[in-house]
Enzyme design. Structure first.
Site, PDB file in Angstrom:
ATOM      1  N   HIS A   1     -43.734 -33.603   5.811  1.00  0.00           N
ATOM      2  CA  HIS A   1     -44.762 -32.879   6.553  1.00  0.00           C
ATOM      3  C   HIS A   1     -45.532 -33.791   7.507  1.00  0.00           C
ATOM      4  O   HIS A   1     -46.768 -33.806   7.530  1.00  0.00           O
ATOM      5  CB  HIS A   1     -45.739 -32.204   5.585  1.00  0.00           C
ATOM      6  CG  HIS A   1     -46.463 -31.028   6.189  1.00  0.00           C
ATOM      7  ND1 HIS A   1     -47.538 -31.179   7.023  1.00  0.00           N
ATOM      8  CD2 HIS A   1     -46.265 -29.702   6.079  1.00  0.00           C
ATOM      9  CE1 HIS A   1     -47.990 -29.995   7.383  1.00  0.00           C
ATOM     10  NE2 HIS A   1     -47.226 -29.075   6.831  1.00  0.00           N
TER      11      HIS A   1
ATOM     12  N   HIS B   1     -39.230 -27.132   5.967  1.00  0.00           N
ATOM     13  CA  HIS B   1     -40.545 -27.427   6.560  1.00  0.00           C
ATOM     14  C   HIS B   1     -40.743 -28.941   6.654  1.00  0.00           C
ATOM     15  O   HIS B   1     -41.862 -29.424   6.503  1.00  0.00           O
ATOM     16  CB  HIS B   1     -41.642 -26.792   5.705  1.00  0.00           C
ATOM     17  CG  HIS B   1     -42.960 -26.642   6.387  1.00  0.00           C
ATOM     18  ND1 HIS B   1     -43.079 -26.262   7.705  1.00  0.00           N
ATOM     19  CD2 HIS B   1     -44.240 -26.812   5.941  1.00  0.00           C
ATOM     20  CE1 HIS B   1     -44.350 -26.190   8.042  1.00  0.00           C
ATOM     21  NE2 HIS B   1     -45.085 -26.543   6.995  1.00  0.00           N
TER      22      HIS B   1
ATOM     23  N   ASP C   1     -45.925 -21.466   3.244  1.00  0.00           N
ATOM     24  CA  ASP C   1     -45.699 -22.847   3.671  1.00  0.00           C
ATOM     25  C   ASP C   1     -46.187 -23.851   2.629  1.00  0.00           C
ATOM     26  O   ASP C   1     -47.033 -23.540   1.787  1.00  0.00           O
ATOM     27  CB  ASP C   1     -46.444 -23.126   4.981  1.00  0.00           C
ATOM     28  CG  ASP C   1     -45.772 -22.465   6.176  1.00  0.00           C
ATOM     29  OD1 ASP C   1     -44.764 -21.762   5.971  1.00  0.00           O
ATOM     30  OD2 ASP C   1     -46.272 -22.643   7.302  1.00  0.00           O
ATOM     31  N   ASP C   2     -45.646 -25.070   2.763  1.00  0.00           N
ATOM     32  CA  ASP C   2     -46.133 -26.290   2.115  1.00  0.00           C
ATOM     33  C   ASP C   2     -45.778 -26.416   0.640  1.00  0.00           C
ATOM     34  O   ASP C   2     -46.184 -27.383  -0.006  1.00  0.00           O
ATOM     35  CB  ASP C   2     -47.658 -26.422   2.250  1.00  0.00           C
ATOM     36  CG  ASP C   2     -48.105 -26.512   3.695  1.00  0.00           C
ATOM     37  OD1 ASP C   2     -47.234 -26.741   4.561  1.00  0.00           O
ATOM     38  OD2 ASP C   2     -49.311 -26.349   3.958  1.00  0.00           O
TER      39      ASP C   2
ATOM     40  N   HIS D   1     -49.887 -19.623   2.291  1.00  0.00           N
ATOM     41  CA  HIS D   1     -49.581 -20.922   1.668  1.00  0.00           C
ATOM     42  C   HIS D   1     -49.503 -20.764   0.160  1.00  0.00           C
ATOM     43  O   HIS D   1     -50.320 -20.070  -0.432  1.00  0.00           O
ATOM     44  CB  HIS D   1     -50.637 -21.970   2.037  1.00  0.00           C
ATOM     45  CG  HIS D   1     -50.713 -22.266   3.497  1.00  0.00           C
ATOM     46  ND1 HIS D   1     -51.424 -21.479   4.379  1.00  0.00           N
ATOM     47  CD2 HIS D   1     -50.152 -23.264   4.247  1.00  0.00           C
ATOM     48  CE1 HIS D   1     -51.321 -21.962   5.603  1.00  0.00           C
ATOM     49  NE2 HIS D   1     -50.545 -23.054   5.552  1.00  0.00           N
TER      50      HIS D   1
END
Length: 736
Positions: free
Chosen positions: A139, A135, A84-85, A236
């Protein structure tokens, strides 16, 4: 002003406004695209009154498309690694290297803004066989946004993915979500909405907790599925130092393989769960999607470049501000201490008679007060006042004649501009020391006497006086009062010490006749005839100095429009004068010394610094949208404090009260932006080579309202008869 001139002026103004709007827009786009976020694990769990048990107890893949609700798990002993991210330009490629080494494909849920900033990283992920999921774009907490913003978050992130990979993804991981057990009513509504938009929501049933920074061993333990269960493991590849994640991957993949696990992407795991039935989670982007994605990524990229450039300019502004502040403190303070020392003398007292030239065009509002103050000066050598009426249509000459002052003469000439009027006045004057004064300026009684004392030094060819703002009642006038004290008078001390004075103010300045003859008189070549003449005198080898005791009070514009017109002429005229004297940069002797010292000073502190100063305010606004807003605010306040300190020093040196400085903070947001736009317009005019007209400003005759203890009477003054010089077609008349 003709229609074409008005259009050109308007177009240049529009250009300046457009530049400012573009800069502000770029900062806002970059602030939006670069907004920091908290890691996903910070979200809490709310009520679950509407969440079906089949979801909370189901698998991590939730499909609400087509009005149905289904959940899926990975097959037994199957792990889908998800990250993620990202992307992160440093850590994502290193995660890729580990995965490539073990021939493992993973699913990366990317943040749209980071994809727009680093599309090459995502493109490489796709080429390596990894799967890309959405995603969101920035965010955010999606449940706190209106529906239109949520849809924008999805669509913009999708466009960023399209630009990087050429394909649209149907996989979505909502920010601040973890496993099915953490789905509450708010998140369930988001999942339902995502299904209606065609997205397959991917959660995680195993959290590696690599965000804790507890070490590789802890990450491996947290990421290991229970028993032989299949699992979607979340890690991540961005959001901080991912060294522990890399170390954990290097141990986790071999460990799980030794236990019989296989690694796959989310879509491959679903395909296995469906007994080989292919699950399509992406599709080729249409031409329209590709065009929209290019526009989005271009906007984000350009905003990033603009911010990077502005950041560099901020360093330049900071360096120039600090350099100017240090130089002013050291040199201006030295100048004041030296000139105020008890033993300071220019030489023997100068008591030679003085001729004062007053060019006047429609100056009826202030000409009487100006002439009375000049004629009534206490200079012991006597003062001759020559008022050159430059084709006035308001009875200026008649008002002067009606005063009946014995040492005042009036010359009426056809309108030919201020330089011509000054030259006529010099030609008609009787003495070798010539003082030039604007028609709206009121002198203090001792101003002329103090102004001519530096001529005791034979190397001095010209003297700049101390101009004070008389009409200080309006906020606009107070801003100019601050500028006159800080930006003009304080700078003149600096230039005096460095011997590169660029401008003798038109309101109060004195010249040796010999120096004026050396440079061929006042030139018509620029709109800043005072700057042009001063530069020429410096280049001719004469010394130009500042005499703070010679004080004159002038009327400044009281409206923003009048101020704009005046500063536009000043800025453009200064640029003209710099261009005219550009050869001094390569000259030798006094001319070269001025060119290599004076011109760079003007360019840096007179043009570059005011032009770049709004960068500080722009970045302050930009910083308010960033997590570091407190730091940004602190830096802006520190810059303001430095300017305030400079202002206090300048006001103390000029023996002014500090009270007007309360408008200084407001000046930063209004006056500085006006100066910036004026410089932009002047620079545009200079580039196009257009000829700017002289704008006559409206006067109210209020120059002397701020003067304290200044007499304007004419008694007790010696009359100095003049002599007519041949070759000048004028009509002269002694006032009677």
């Amino acid at each position: 002003m003709t229609g074409s001139r008005k259009r050109r002026s308007f177009n240049r103004l529009v250009l300046g406004v457009v530049v400012l709007v573009v800069l502000v827009g770029a900062l806002l786009v970059d602030a939006y695209a670069s907004a920091a976020f908290h890691p996903d694990h910070t979200a809490g769990v709310g009520r679950r009154s509407t969440v079906p048990d089949t979801v909370t107890n189901g698998g991590p893949v939730v499909d609400t498309r087509n009005g149905l609700v289904r959940t899926y798990r990975m097959p037994v002993k199957t792990i889908a690694l998800t990250f993620d991210d990202g992307p992160d330009p440093w850590w994502t490629p290193r995660v890729m290297e580990v995965l490539r080494r073990y021939r493992v494909h993973a699913t990366f849920f990317v943040v749209g803004t980071r994809v727009a900033q680093h599309p090459g990283v995502v493109g490489e992920l796709a080429r390596d066989g990894h799967e890309i999921g959405v995603h969101s774009f920035t965010h955010p907490h999606l449940d706190r946004l209106p529906q239109w913003r949520r849809k924008l978050e999805y669509s913009q992130a999708q466009l960023a993915v399209v630009h990087a990979t050429g394909r649209k993804s149907a996989l979505l991981r909502l920010p601040y979500t973890s496993g099915p057990g953490a789905i509450d009513d708010a998140r369930w509504g988001l999942i339902h909405e995502a299904g209606e938009l065609g997205y397959l929501t991917v959660l995680a049933d195993t959290d590696s907790q690599d965000w804790r920074g507890a070490g590789a061993d802890a990450i491996v333990r947290a990421a290991t599925p229970q028993g032989d269960w299949g699992s979607i493991v979340v890690m991540h590849d961005a959001g901080g130092d991912r060294a522990q994640t890399l170390a954990a991957l290097d141990r986790f993949i071999p460990l799980m393989r030794s236990r019989g696990y296989t690694f796959t992407t989310v879509s491959e795991g679903l395909t296995r769960a469906f007994a080989g039935q292919s699950v399509v989670v992406d599709a080729p982007a249409t031409l329209v999607d590709q065009r929209r994605s290019l526009a989005l990524v271009t906007a984000v990229s350009l905003a990033g470049w603009v911010v990077a450039a502005i950041s560099v300019l901020l360093l330049v502004v900071g360096a120039l501000t600090v350099a100017r502040t240090v130089a002013l403190f050291l040199l201006a303070g030295r100048h004041a201490r030296r000139r105020r020392a008890r033993d300071w003398r220019w030489g023997p007292p100068v008591e030679l008679p003085v001729s004062v030239i007053v060019p006047a065009y429609n100056e009826k509002e202030g000409i009487e007060a100006a002439v009375r103050s000049l004629a009534g000066g206490d200079h012991p050598g006597g003062i001759e006042v020559v008022v050159v009426d430059d084709g006035s249509t308001d009875g200026t000459a008649a008002l002067v004649e009606a005063l009946g002052l014995p040492n005042v003469r009036v010359a009426r000439i056809p309108n030919g501009g201020k330089p011509n009027a000054l030259n006529v006045g010099v030609d008609l004057s009787s003495h070798d020391i010539v003082v030039m004064v604007d028609g709206d300026t009121v002198f203090e009684p001792g101003a002329v006497r103090h102004l001519v004392q530096p001529f005791a030094d034979p190397s001095v060819g010209a003297v700049a006086g101390n101009v004070k703002v008389g009409n200080r009642r309006s906020v606009v006038a107070r801003w100019q009062h601050i500028e006159y004290v800080i930006g003009f008078n304080l700078d003149r001390r600096l230039y005096d010490v460095l011997r590169c004075m660029p401008t003798i103010p038109g309101a109060i300045g004195a010249f040796r006749r010999e120096a004026l003859l050396t440079i061929g008189g006042i030139s018509h070549d620029t709109l800043a005839e005072d700057t042009d003449a001063t530069m020429a005198v410096c280049r001719a080898g004469w010394r130009v100095v500042y005499e703070e005791r010679a004080r004159a009070w002038t009327e400044v514009p009281s409206t923003l429009r009048q101020l704009w017109l005046q500063r536009y002429r000043w800025s453009y005229g200064t640029m003209q004068a710099m261009w005219k004297h550009r050869r001094s940069l390569v000259d030798r002797g006094p001319s070269g010394r001025f060119g290599r010292l004076g011109l760079p000073f003007i360019a840096l502190f007179g043009i570059a610094l005011p032009l770049l100063a709004p960068v500080v305010d722009l970045l302050f606004v930009y910083g308010l949208f960033q997590p570091s807003r407190l730091v940004t605010t602190g830096l802006w306040l520190a810059m303001l404090a430095m300017q305030f300190l400079t202002a206090v020093v300048a006001f103390r040196l000029d023996r002014e009260r500090l009270r007007p400085l309360w408008v200084l903070p407001l000046q930063q947001f209004v006056y500085r932006q006006l100066t910036y736009l004026v410089l932009i317009q002047s620079f545009g005019t200079a580039l196009t080579g257009a000829r700017l007209r002289w704008h006559k400003l409206h006067r109210a005759g209020s120059a002397g309202t701020g003067m304290t203890g200044a007499a304007t009477g004419a008694g007790g003054v010696r009359s100095a008869p003049g002599r007519h010089r041949g070759g000048v077609a004028v009509v002269t008349r002694r006032a009677s």
